[in-house]
Design an enzyme around this catalytic site. Sequence first.
Site, PDB file in Angstrom:
ATOM      1  N   SER A 176       0.807  -1.229   0.000  1.00 50.14           N
ATOM      2  CA  SER A 176       0.000   0.000   0.000  1.00 50.14           C
ATOM      3  C   SER A 176       0.838   1.275   0.000  1.00 50.14           C
ATOM      4  O   SER A 176       0.297   2.364  -0.123  1.00 50.14           O
ATOM      5  CB  SER A 176      -0.935   0.019   1.213  1.00 50.14           C
ATOM      6  OG  SER A 176      -0.206   0.184   2.409  1.00 50.14           O
ATOM      7  N   LYS A 226       1.359   5.111   6.766  1.00 47.16           N
ATOM      8  CA  LYS A 226       0.510   5.809   5.797  1.00 47.16           C
ATOM      9  C   LYS A 226       0.909   7.288   5.756  1.00 47.16           C
ATOM     10  O   LYS A 226       1.586   7.790   6.637  1.00 47.16           O
ATOM     11  CB  LYS A 226      -0.980   5.732   6.191  1.00 47.16           C
ATOM     12  CG  LYS A 226      -1.536   4.318   6.263  1.00 47.16           C
ATOM     13  CD  LYS A 226      -1.744   3.717   4.892  1.00 47.16           C
ATOM     14  CE  LYS A 226      -2.394   2.359   4.966  1.00 47.16           C
ATOM     15  NZ  LYS A 226      -1.522   1.247   4.716  1.00 47.16           N
TER      16      LYS A 226
END
Length: 96
Positions: free
Chosen positions: A3, A40
Amino acid sequence: GDSMTDAGIREGDHVLVELTQAIMENDLVVAIIDGFAVIKKIEYANNAVILRPVSSDPIHKPIILRRDFNIFGKVIDVIRSGQKGDVEIVPLYSSH
């Protein structure tokens, strides 16, 4: 996982993290959510914090937080082991 591949972080990489609460919008952070660590890009909205994946794969969705969570720190470098055991430091931010 994958991701964060578009941010230069691949599965199997290690990250160097600065333990800090001084986080700016768009920093890559390690956040602790329900006892699990995730890496993230952080963004702030009016009433939420958004932890966004940095991947062109649409399977990865942002995490929108309105509840308690902890920021462990800011990712400052990626440490990647090569096939021959050599180590490469991959800086994520320019030094300017």
